[in-house]
Design an enzyme around this catalytic site. Structure first.
Site, PDB file in Angstrom:
ATOM      1  N   ASN A  13      -1.101  -4.875   2.891  1.00 57.08           N
ATOM      2  CA  ASN A  13      -1.270  -4.750   4.341  1.00 57.08           C
ATOM      3  C   ASN A  13      -1.584  -3.325   4.787  1.00 57.08           C
ATOM      4  O   ASN A  13      -2.211  -3.128   5.828  1.00 57.08           O
ATOM      5  CB  ASN A  13      -0.016  -5.259   5.060  1.00 57.08           C
TER       6      ASN A  13
ATOM      7  N   ASP B  15       0.717   2.028  -4.009  1.00 59.62           N
ATOM      8  CA  ASP B  15       1.290   1.218  -5.081  1.00 59.62           C
ATOM      9  C   ASP B  15       0.466  -0.043  -5.289  1.00 59.62           C
ATOM     10  O   ASP B  15       0.013  -0.666  -4.335  1.00 59.62           O
ATOM     11  CB  ASP B  15       2.744   0.857  -4.755  1.00 59.62           C
TER      12      ASP B  15
END
Length: 206
Positions: free
Chosen positions: A116, A95
């Site tokens: 991350n 995403d």
């Protein structure tokens, strides 16, 4: 061999989160191209199979890390080392909040841009892997990002989500052939989306 990884969080509680659109995309690729049954491998869930191209089938492993999103590199790095795959043969679907909902972009290399999961993979294999970025829009305030990515897609968003992941699967022969620019163009042709500001989210009521 091609390694196709989708990023997301394990478990039903997260299944329809915006953060899990990478899982949705790779699941659809596995379904569309008749990959084998899901198995537990490399700290993740994996499918093996092939994607047909004009030059013949390309063998591929689809991997969904089960280490939680921010530790995705542990699973991806383990699989890459096992198969002795170069980063150029790794494609990661994830995403992208800096793309408007429904937009799609391919790129190779670069930084993590605050993601991350991407940072974790880079720490394991370096930055030079291929990134399939699925736009989910930005909430408009950085303090709202965590809640945004961990929230479910609205019902009103389901049509573009389903169209986008289906297009990623239908166009997969171009991805398998290493033609990333053509793959990006074909995905957007099959699932067109407006070039909106990423902060202009698709609104809907659950």
């Amino acid at each position: 061999m091609l390694l196709i990884a989708g990023l997301g969080n394990p478990g039903q509680a997260y299944a329809r989160n915006r953060h899990n659109i990478g899982f949705l995309a790779v699941d659809e690729i596995a379904r569309r191209w008749g990959f084998g049954p899901e198995r537990s491998r490399f700290k993740g869930l994996a499918y093996e199979g092939g994607i047909d191209t004009p030059e013949g089938p390309v063998r591929a492993l689809i991997l969904k890390p089960q280490t939680f999103y921010n530790e995705s590199g542990r699973a991806v790095g383990e699989a890459l080392k096992f198969f002795k795959i170069e980063p150029s043969s790794l494609v990661v679907f994830y995403d992208e909040i800096d793309l408007a909902p429904g937009r799609f972009r391919m790129k190779t290399g670069g930084g993590a841009a605050g993601n991350n999961g991407v940072r974790s993979i880079t720490a394991q294999v370096g930055p030079d892997f291929r990134r399939a970025r699925l736009g989910t829009g930005h909430p408009g305030d950085k303090d709202l990002v965590q809640g945004h990515v961990l929230s479910d897609f609205h019902k009103a968003e389901q049509p573009w989500v389903e169209a986008l992941v289906r297009a990623c699967a239908d166009a997969a022969p171009l991805l398998a052939a290493g033609e990333d620019e053509r793959y990006q163009a074909e995905v957007m042709r099959l699932a067109p989306a407006e070039k909106a500001d990423p902060k202009q989210l698709a609104r809907g009521k659950d």
